[in-house]
Design a protein around this motif. Structure first.
Motif, mmCIF file in Angstrom:
data_model
loop_
_atom_site.group_PDB
_atom_site.id
_atom_site.type_symbol
_atom_site.label_atom_id
_atom_site.label_comp_id
_atom_site.label_asym_id
_atom_site.label_seq_id
_atom_site.Cartn_x
_atom_site.Cartn_y
_atom_site.Cartn_z
ATOM 1 N N MET A 361 10.268 -2.585 -0.556
ATOM 2 C CA MET A 361 9.199 -1.741 -0.014
ATOM 3 C C MET A 361 7.888 -2.501 -0.175
ATOM 4 S SD MET A 361 8.228 0.978 -3.052
ATOM 5 C CE MET A 361 6.476 0.948 -2.603
ATOM 6 N N ASP A 362 6.809 -1.903 0.265
ATOM 7 C CA ASP A 362 5.478 -2.378 -0.092
ATOM 8 C C ASP A 362 4.565 -1.181 -0.156
ATOM 9 O OD1 ASP A 362 3.697 -4.335 -0.870
ATOM 10 O OD2 ASP A 362 3.158 -4.949 1.163
ATOM 11 N N ASP A 363 3.543 -1.292 -1.000
ATOM 12 C CA ASP A 363 2.514 -0.276 -1.167
ATOM 13 C C ASP A 363 1.227 -0.844 -0.594
ATOM 14 O OD1 ASP A 363 0.243 1.132 -2.786
ATOM 15 O OD2 ASP A 363 2.011 2.312 -3.276
ATOM 16 N N ALA A 364 0.328 0.043 -0.173
ATOM 17 C CA ALA A 364 -0.921 -0.407 0.451
ATOM 18 C C ALA A 364 -1.856 -1.095 -0.524
ATOM 19 C CB ALA A 364 -1.624 0.781 1.102
ATOM 20 N N ASN A 365 -1.796 -0.723 -1.789
ATOM 21 C CA ASN A 365 -2.769 -1.225 -2.752
ATOM 22 C C ASN A 365 -2.580 -2.708 -3.033
ATOM 23 O OD1 ASN A 365 -4.482 1.063 -4.385
ATOM 24 N ND2 ASN A 365 -2.661 1.891 -3.406
ATOM 25 N N VAL A 366 -3.693 -3.414 -3.177
ATOM 26 C CA VAL A 366 -3.686 -4.845 -3.463
ATOM 27 C C VAL A 366 -3.749 -5.058 -4.970
ATOM 28 C CG1 VAL A 366 -4.931 -7.018 -3.077
ATOM 29 C CG2 VAL A 366 -4.824 -5.284 -1.255
ATOM 30 N N PRO A 367 -2.879 -5.922 -5.542
ATOM 31 C CA PRO A 367 -1.966 -6.838 -4.874
ATOM 32 C C PRO A 367 -0.729 -6.147 -4.297
ATOM 33 C CG PRO A 367 -1.712 -7.031 -7.247
ATOM 34 C CD PRO A 367 -2.878 -6.122 -7.014
ATOM 35 N N SER A 368 -0.350 -6.615 -3.128
ATOM 36 C CA SER A 368 0.817 -6.129 -2.411
ATOM 37 C C SER A 368 1.570 -7.331 -1.876
ATOM 38 C CB SER A 368 0.374 -5.230 -1.252
ATOM 39 O OG SER A 368 -0.468 -5.978 -0.358
ATOM 40 N N PRO A 421 -5.910 2.813 5.227
ATOM 41 C CA PRO A 421 -6.645 1.806 6.000
ATOM 42 C C PRO A 421 -6.688 0.447 5.307
ATOM 43 C CG PRO A 421 -7.804 3.899 6.082
ATOM 44 C CD PRO A 421 -6.678 4.072 5.108
ATOM 45 N N MET A 422 -6.658 0.442 3.965
ATOM 46 C CA MET A 422 -6.664 -0.815 3.228
ATOM 47 C C MET A 422 -5.541 -1.745 3.697
ATOM 48 S SD MET A 422 -6.409 -1.468 -0.884
ATOM 49 C CE MET A 422 -7.961 -0.655 -1.231
ATOM 50 N N SER A 423 -4.387 -1.191 4.032
ATOM 51 C CA SER A 423 -3.268 -2.034 4.465
ATOM 52 C C SER A 423 -3.581 -2.709 5.793
ATOM 53 C CB SER A 423 -1.981 -1.208 4.570
ATOM 54 O OG SER A 423 -2.047 -0.267 5.634
#
Length: 493
Positions: A361-368, A421-423
């Protein structure tokens, strides 16, 4: 101490950000002007104001120009809560306390990312440069209190922090809200410490000022970070006896949200030693499923290499420790976190346990995973990254959503069908494709719900968003526009 906002004369920005303030932009969206009045801005920089005016004048789309004008200065306009000694002084120990937005606390990760969009201009504005240096010292003090904490309360007197004697953070194992008065949240997140390294290194690179390296408080913080990382590399069981090994970090609390506590009575799922570093929470502040969080380890590997360069001339022993740890983590990621999938080829997993289990999976938050090139971990044209990118920006990622209002990656921190939106901003920052960048800018313009600001998350099917005031995402959008202006100015004209 220098508080900037006056509650008597300035409105709460959380409410202010939800309201329309004219004049409207000249584009079809008619976006409001959302910067606070001059007297209510928490930090003022003529240099940054000149940058805003210059870049906005080059953007043909009036709505896009307004979104940039509102978003880029949002950290300086609204979140510089307290500062000490940003004016010239030979004896000055600058300190900067930066809130995350609508929460009156300073996150290590968020505050770094909030400041970074202005770093290119720090050498042109003395107070702005000292604001960065003050954040480095502030974070050094925080880490000396406890390197496992991710967010801290405002100090009652910021000038007293330089004189504080900090307790030994390894004297207690179980951490919970309120266990240390200075700590706002006790979630062990590896990227928080990587962010501290990143701020130190990038400040040095842009300003050539390494004065902080001579400070005992900064060196003490670096030593604590490296000690913490080494402590968290071991597995759950002693490989010889099978006994459960002790850990320095346990996090558990009573909650109705599983993401707010950890497995196995607070220590996390069992892991086998790999060379990566165990962490309990993600940059979303949500609990990890498997304690080897891959994007966080990737970021830490990069920043350990950076800090080894910073330290090389002044503390070669510590520099060598950082460089060795950086390589060990990087090698472990490629050994344990690269997975072959039938439909996608080799990709990076989001989390692993060293036993063969992996979370895809991936999450929008950085680090991603999406942000790996932005972090400096891998080239954006690398085959494994491109395979991973296609996966996480598709329905193969359980947290990727598309709808008439928005598209992007979300995460368990917000409800299903809420994309961040960050993603999409990270998508711009890791792309060379003109069409992809243009279409992504259109998505972001539609995401504001006519508020003229970048939100935390947006419902992809209806007009609904979380957090009217989220400074990190706004600054990151400004950073993307600056990158486009520098590398692909034709996309703005």
């Amino acid at each position: 101490m220098a508080p900037f906002l006056s509650a008597a004369s300035c409105p709460d920005y959380t409410a202010y950000a939800r309201s329309f303030h004219g004049p409207a932009s000249a584009g079809p969206l008619q976006l409001p002007f959302q910067r606070p009045t001059d007297i209510c801005r928490t930090f003022k920089s003529k240099v940054i104001d000149n940058v805003i005016e210059s870049i906005a004048s080059k953007i043909a789309n009036a709505d896009l120009a307004r979104l940039f004008t509102n978003s880029y200065p949002n950290t300086l306009d609204t979140t510089i809560s307290q500062t000490s000694c940003l004016t010239p002084s030979d004896q000055c120990h600058p300190l900067s306390f930066i809130i995350t937005g609508d929460i009156n606390a300073m996150w290590l990760r968020d505050s770094v990312n909030q400041l970074l969009p202005y770093l290119n201009y720090a050498s042109q504005d003395f107070s702005l440069k000292r604001l960065f240096l003050g954040a480095i010292y502030m974070q050094s003090h925080f880490i000396s209190i406890d390197p496992y904490a991710n967010a801290f309360h405002p100090p009652q007197d910021i000038q007293q922090w330089a004189k504080m004697q900090h307790p030994n953070p390894f004297e207690h194992q179980s951490r919970s809200p309120g266990s240390t008065p200075a700590v706002y949240e006790y979630k062990w997140e590896i990227d928080s410490l990587a962010s501290f390294f990143s701020l130190s290194y990038q400040y040095w690179q842009h300003t050539e000022d390494d004065s902080f390296v001579d400070s005992p408080i900064w060196i003490n913080a670096v030593e604590k970070v490296i000690q913490t990382l080494q402590n968290e590399q071991h597995g759950t069981f002693d490989p010889n006896t099978g006994q459960v090994l002790p850990v320095d970090e346990i996090f558990k609390q009573n909650t109705d949200r599983p993401t707010e506590t950890q497995f196995q009575d607070g220590r996390g799922q069992p892991i086998q030693r790999t060379g990566m570093v165990r962490t309990l929470f993600r940059p979303s502040d949500d609990a990890c499923v498997y304690p080897f969080f891959v994007p966080g380890n990737a970021m830490m590997s990069v920043e350990l290499h950076h800090v080894s360069q910073l330290l090389q001339k002044k503390n070669a022993t510590l520099a060598d420790q950082a460089a060795s740890l950086s390589k060990e983590i990087r090698d472990a990621i490629f050994k344990y976190a690269v997975v072959e999938l039938p439909d996608h080829g080799k990709v990076f997993a989001y989390e692993v346990d060293g036993y063969g289990s992996q979370l895809i999976m991936d999450d929008a938050n950085v680090p991603s995973l999406l942000s790996l090139p932005l972090l400096g971990f891998i080239d954006q044209n690398d085959t494994i990254y491109q395979n991973t990118r296609r996966l996480v920006l598709s329905k193969s990622n359980p947290y990727y959503y598309e709808g008439p209002n928005m598209a992007g990656i979300g995460g368990p921190h917000v409800p299903l069908n809420y994309a961040w939106p960050m993603s999409q901003i990270v998508r711009i920052l890791t792309s060379d494709n003109d069409d992809e960048i243009k279409s992504t800018l259109d998505i972001l313009l539609r995401s504001t719900d006519k508020t003229g600001l970048i939100h935390e998350s947006v419902n992809v099917f209806k007009n609904s968003y979380s957090r009217s005031w989220f400074a990190w995402a706004n600054g990151l959008f400004g950073q993307a526009i600056l990158k486009i202006n520098q590398e692909k100015p034709h996309l703005l004209t």
